[in-house]
Design an enzyme around this catalytic site. Sequence first.
Site, short mmCIF file in Angstrom:
data_model
loop_
_atom_site.label_atom_id
_atom_site.label_comp_id
_atom_site.label_asym_id
_atom_site.label_seq_id
_atom_site.Cartn_x
_atom_site.Cartn_y
_atom_site.Cartn_z
N THR A 1 0.85 -1.20 0.00
CA THR A 1 0.00 0.00 0.00
C THR A 1 0.87 1.22 0.00
O THR A 1 1.87 1.25 0.71
CB THR A 1 -0.85 0.06 1.30
OG1 THR A 1 -1.69 -1.08 1.32
CG2 THR A 1 -1.69 1.30 1.37
N ARG B 1 -12.23 -10.10 -1.88
CA ARG B 1 -11.71 -9.61 -0.59
C ARG B 1 -11.39 -8.11 -0.69
O ARG B 1 -10.76 -7.66 -1.64
CB ARG B 1 -10.45 -10.38 -0.21
CG ARG B 1 -9.82 -9.94 1.11
CD ARG B 1 -8.71 -8.93 0.92
NE ARG B 1 -8.01 -8.61 2.17
CZ ARG B 1 -7.11 -7.65 2.29
NH1 ARG B 1 -6.78 -6.91 1.26
NH2 ARG B 1 -6.53 -7.41 3.44
N VAL B 2 -11.83 -7.38 0.30
CA VAL B 2 -11.49 -5.96 0.38
C VAL B 2 -10.82 -5.72 1.73
O VAL B 2 -11.29 -6.22 2.75
CB VAL B 2 -12.77 -5.08 0.25
CG1 VAL B 2 -12.46 -3.62 0.53
CG2 VAL B 2 -13.37 -5.23 -1.14
N GLY B 3 -9.72 -4.98 1.72
CA GLY B 3 -9.00 -4.71 2.96
C GLY B 3 -9.37 -3.36 3.54
O GLY B 3 -10.47 -2.84 3.31
N ASP B 4 -8.44 -2.79 4.27
CA ASP B 4 -8.69 -1.51 4.93
C ASP B 4 -8.51 -0.31 3.99
O ASP B 4 -9.09 0.76 4.22
CB ASP B 4 -7.70 -1.34 6.10
CG ASP B 4 -6.25 -1.38 5.61
OD1 ASP B 4 -5.92 -2.26 4.78
OD2 ASP B 4 -5.44 -0.54 6.05
N THR C 1 -0.99 0.86 6.77
CA THR C 1 -0.51 -0.13 5.81
C THR C 1 -0.31 -1.44 6.57
O THR C 1 -0.19 -1.44 7.80
CB THR C 1 0.80 0.32 5.13
OG1 THR C 1 1.21 -0.70 4.21
CG2 THR C 1 1.92 0.54 6.13
#
Length: 338
Positions: A198, A226-229, A249
């Site tokens: 990131t 999938r989705v992260g922050d 990150t």
Amino acid sequence: MSSRRKFLHTSAAGLAGLAAAPLAAVALPAAPAVGKPIVISTWDAGVNANKGAWKILGPGGYALDAVEAGVMVTEAEQGCCVGLGGNPDRDGVVTLDACIMDEKFNCGGVAALERIKHPISVARRVMERTPHVLLVGEGAQQFAVAQGFPLEPRKLSADAEKAYKKWLETSQYKPVVNIENSKSRPNGPVGGPQNHDTIAMLAMDAQGRICGSCTTSGMAFKMRGRVGDSPLIGSGLFVDPAVGAAAATGQGEDVVRIAGAHTVVELMRQGRSPQAACQEAIGRIAAIKGVKAKDIQVAFIALNNQGQTGAYALQKGFNFTVSTTDTPVLRDSEFLLK
Ligand code: ASP
């Protein structure tokens, strides 16, 4: 007064008291530092990214333009796994997440966006041209194309293809801590095995306006969808002009668990320095993870409205880049697990 009316009366007074109490108790930072632009970003990719941002901040430009242009440099490099050069998901498709936030609580994001070179710019269009804050998948791509962003070929970079083929041999997800730091990559500055990457950037311009951006290809070989922050306002990025900004990150799931960036900003609101706020948020993640904390990396960067910066990581190996002139300074972060 009837007992019901009396109850309503006292409850309202009580609620008003409750609302007022935290405000009275909290010492908000003084008025923003004006006239001294500054930019901070994650990892050593930030060196080039900050130079891109400084071209706008240096001559007095807007922080929002700077944080967009800055991370676009990294997206375009396509070598460090942000942008279309990143590692794909389990099905071999690169999906990108990004978000952006300005000094007036305007924000926008995209998640699971495919075949678009600059997700950060699509995130900005979501913010500026839609009534929404987050578009995902096919809808995000449709919007990007309608906005004139070209559809890039569905093709992996040479490094990503190599890494994906290797991953297919076992199909196991084993993160390599700090792979975002180019020095930590076994294959040198680009490529390397599966992981997540990131770039997040926070900037204050000469007028004291604070804005932030965040963009990633996410966790390599993630489950499809999938989705992260990183595209989530409050997790990967948060800006409150009265206080400052923070970004994250690392292992996105563990950032989301504590609403990471928002938590760091709230800790600064309570009087912590950017550094102390990042450290406390990392401490919370470590406490939640227990012995598993050693298997992951998470790091935060923060900037307050006095122009002070800070960063803190769970593990050794996180670095970040700060610019107050056109020469970026790369620094090693403090960390928790010694
Ligand atoms: N935070 C990103 C994600 O979990 C990846 C990273 O920063 O390594 O998607």
